[in-house]
Design a protein around this motif. Structure first.
Motif, PDB file in Angstrom:
ATOM      1  N   VAL A  37      -8.198  -4.187   6.140  1.00  0.00           N
ATOM      2  CA  VAL A  37      -7.499  -3.498   7.679  1.00  0.00           C
ATOM      3  C   VAL A  37      -6.315  -2.601   7.810  1.00  0.00           C
ATOM      4  O   VAL A  37      -5.845  -2.099   8.754  1.00  0.00           O
ATOM      5  CB  VAL A  37      -6.666  -4.720   7.684  1.00  0.00           C
ATOM      6  N   PRO A  38      -4.789  -2.968   6.824  1.00  0.00           N
ATOM      7  CA  PRO A  38      -4.227  -1.551   6.830  1.00  0.00           C
ATOM      8  C   PRO A  38      -4.687  -0.146   6.728  1.00  0.00           C
ATOM      9  O   PRO A  38      -4.480   0.655   7.954  1.00  0.00           O
ATOM     10  CB  PRO A  38      -3.040  -1.845   5.599  1.00  0.00           C
ATOM     11  N   HIS A  39      -5.552  -0.080   5.994  1.00  0.00           N
ATOM     12  CA  HIS A  39      -6.497   1.062   5.833  1.00  0.00           C
ATOM     13  C   HIS A  39      -7.001   1.564   7.100  1.00  0.00           C
ATOM     14  O   HIS A  39      -6.480   2.457   7.874  1.00  0.00           O
ATOM     15  CB  HIS A  39      -7.845   0.393   5.583  1.00  0.00           C
ATOM     16  N   LEU A  40      -7.936   0.613   8.016  1.00  0.00           N
ATOM     17  CA  LEU A  40      -8.288   0.506   9.354  1.00  0.00           C
ATOM     18  C   LEU A  40      -6.853   0.811  10.265  1.00  0.00           C
ATOM     19  O   LEU A  40      -7.314   1.695  11.261  1.00  0.00           O
ATOM     20  CB  LEU A  40      -8.906  -0.455   9.714  1.00  0.00           C
ATOM     21  N   ALA A  41      -5.743   0.047   9.839  1.00  0.00           N
ATOM     22  CA  ALA A  41      -4.481   0.680  11.016  1.00  0.00           C
ATOM     23  C   ALA A  41      -3.726   1.983  11.347  1.00  0.00           C
ATOM     24  O   ALA A  41      -3.926   1.960  12.091  1.00  0.00           O
ATOM     25  CB  ALA A  41      -4.011  -0.511  10.763  1.00  0.00           C
ATOM     26  N   ASP A  69       5.572   1.866   9.459  1.00  0.00           N
ATOM     27  CA  ASP A  69       5.269   0.022   8.897  1.00  0.00           C
ATOM     28  C   ASP A  69       4.162  -0.444   8.642  1.00  0.00           C
ATOM     29  O   ASP A  69       3.667  -1.305   7.672  1.00  0.00           O
ATOM     30  CB  ASP A  69       5.151  -0.376  10.644  1.00  0.00           C
ATOM     31  N   VAL A  70       3.102   0.067   9.244  1.00  0.00           N
ATOM     32  CA  VAL A  70       1.406  -0.089   8.191  1.00  0.00           C
ATOM     33  C   VAL A  70       0.959   0.314   6.918  1.00  0.00           C
ATOM     34  O   VAL A  70       0.439   0.084   6.213  1.00  0.00           O
ATOM     35  CB  VAL A  70       0.886   0.619   9.315  1.00  0.00           C
ATOM     36  N   SER A  71       2.430   1.514   7.351  1.00  0.00           N
ATOM     37  CA  SER A  71       1.794   1.594   5.996  1.00  0.00           C
ATOM     38  C   SER A  71       2.571   1.591   5.072  1.00  0.00           C
ATOM     39  O   SER A  71       2.518   1.149   3.398  1.00  0.00           O
ATOM     40  CB  SER A  71       2.558   3.523   4.816  1.00  0.00           C
ATOM     41  N   GLY A  72       3.500   0.536   4.888  1.00  0.00           N
ATOM     42  CA  GLY A  72       4.659  -0.377   3.974  1.00  0.00           C
ATOM     43  C   GLY A  72       3.265  -1.615   4.095  1.00  0.00           C
ATOM     44  O   GLY A  72       3.790  -2.023   2.919  1.00  0.00           O
ATOM     45  N   LEU A  73       2.821  -1.835   4.776  1.00  0.00           N
ATOM     46  CA  LEU A  73       1.382  -2.690   4.593  1.00  0.00           C
ATOM     47  C   LEU A  73       0.907  -2.612   4.180  1.00  0.00           C
ATOM     48  O   LEU A  73       0.686  -3.539   2.972  1.00  0.00           O
ATOM     49  CB  LEU A  73       1.180  -3.432   5.952  1.00  0.00           C
ATOM     50  N   GLN A  74       0.544  -1.850   3.312  1.00  0.00           N
ATOM     51  CA  GLN A  74      -0.940  -1.405   2.360  1.00  0.00           C
ATOM     52  C   GLN A  74       0.409  -1.207   0.649  1.00  0.00           C
ATOM     53  O   GLN A  74      -0.364  -1.776   0.032  1.00  0.00           O
ATOM     54  CB  GLN A  74      -0.908   0.131   2.552  1.00  0.00           C
ATOM     55  N   ILE A  75       1.803  -1.134   0.556  1.00  0.00           N
ATOM     56  CA  ILE A  75       2.225  -1.066  -0.608  1.00  0.00           C
ATOM     57  C   ILE A  75       2.925  -2.274   0.069  1.00  0.00           C
ATOM     58  O   ILE A  75       2.392  -2.927  -1.900  1.00  0.00           O
ATOM     59  CB  ILE A  75       3.567   0.302  -0.033  1.00  0.00           C
ATOM     60  N   GLY A  76       3.221  -3.336   0.446  1.00  0.00           N
ATOM     61  CA  GLY A  76       3.645  -4.196   0.255  1.00  0.00           C
ATOM     62  C   GLY A  76       2.461  -5.320  -0.382  1.00  0.00           C
ATOM     63  O   GLY A  76       2.546  -6.773  -0.823  1.00  0.00           O
ATOM     64  N   GLY A  78      -0.319  -5.109  -1.862  1.00  0.00           N
ATOM     65  CA  GLY A  78      -0.972  -4.350  -3.330  1.00  0.00           C
ATOM     66  C   GLY A  78      -1.769  -2.228  -3.438  1.00  0.00           C
ATOM     67  O   GLY A  78      -2.245  -3.104  -1.997  1.00  0.00           O
ATOM     68  N   ALA A  79      -1.352  -1.786  -4.140  1.00  0.00           N
ATOM     69  CA  ALA A  79      -1.703  -0.702  -3.732  1.00  0.00           C
ATOM     70  C   ALA A  79      -3.573  -0.682  -2.719  1.00  0.00           C
ATOM     71  O   ALA A  79      -3.973  -1.613  -4.050  1.00  0.00           O
ATOM     72  CB  ALA A  79      -1.496   0.173  -4.605  1.00  0.00           C
ATOM     73  N   PRO A  80      -3.581  -0.389  -2.594  1.00  0.00           N
ATOM     74  CA  PRO A  80      -5.275   0.130  -2.467  1.00  0.00           C
ATOM     75  C   PRO A  80      -6.040   0.175  -3.886  1.00  0.00           C
ATOM     76  O   PRO A  80      -7.168  -0.362  -3.843  1.00  0.00           O
ATOM     77  CB  PRO A  80      -5.675   1.374  -1.581  1.00  0.00           C
ATOM     78  N   GLN A  81      -5.206   0.802  -4.988  1.00  0.00           N
ATOM     79  CA  GLN A  81      -6.441   1.151  -5.711  1.00  0.00           C
ATOM     80  C   GLN A  81      -6.094  -0.352  -6.676  1.00  0.00           C
ATOM     81  O   GLN A  81      -7.215  -0.705  -7.178  1.00  0.00           O
ATOM     82  CB  GLN A  81      -5.717   2.415  -6.705  1.00  0.00           C
ATOM     83  N   ILE A  82      -5.015  -0.966  -6.644  1.00  0.00           N
ATOM     84  CA  ILE A  82      -4.926  -2.413  -7.168  1.00  0.00           C
ATOM     85  C   ILE A  82      -6.873  -3.175  -6.729  1.00  0.00           C
ATOM     86  O   ILE A  82      -6.839  -4.034  -7.314  1.00  0.00           O
ATOM     87  CB  ILE A  82      -3.760  -3.358  -6.960  1.00  0.00           C
ATOM     88  N   GLN A  83      -6.276  -2.943  -5.154  1.00  0.00           N
ATOM     89  CA  GLN A  83      -7.264  -3.722  -4.818  1.00  0.00           C
ATOM     90  C   GLN A  83      -8.834  -3.469  -4.587  1.00  0.00           C
ATOM     91  O   GLN A  83      -9.466  -4.530  -4.832  1.00  0.00           O
ATOM     92  CB  GLN A  83      -6.784  -4.007  -3.288  1.00  0.00           C
TER      93      GLN A  83
END
Length: 98
Positions: A37-41, A69-76, A78-83
């Motif tokens: 979802v954050p990636h698509l946003a 704001d959306v970039s902050g969601l990616q970090i908040g 959990g980093a995409p690499q962790i997911q």
């Protein structure tokens, strides 16, 4: 590429994750939602910035703040690499992913 089909797929993934929350394991689905979802946003906002050119990056347009704001969601969330690691562990096993 049109983002609408991917957004619809993300919506159904969210519904599936919520359905599994009633007692079934849903860690993999939650990680997929947190990654997708954050990636698509971010991708959708970038698609909006490009036609505006340099004005899209200026503070006159709300797109710059949306991207922050959306970039902050990616970090908040959990980093995409962790997911990706969580998803891989559920798909192929912990012994192969470390």
């Amino acid at each position: 590429m049109c983002i609408a089909p991917r957004a619809e797929a993300a919506r159904w993934l969210c519904y599936r994750r919520l359905g599994l929350r009633d007692g079934l394991p849903h860690t993999r689905e939650a990680a997929m939602v947190k990654w997708l979802v954050p990636h698509l946003a971010v991708q959708a906002i970038n698609d909006c910035i490009v036609p505006h050119g340099h004005v899209g990056w200026s503070t006159e347009m709300p797109l710059q703040q949306l991207l922050l704001d959306v970039s902050g969601l990616q970090i908040g969330e959990g980093a995409p690499q962790i997911q990706n690691l969580v998803i891989a562990r559920h798909l192929i096993g912990r012994q192969y992913t470390g």
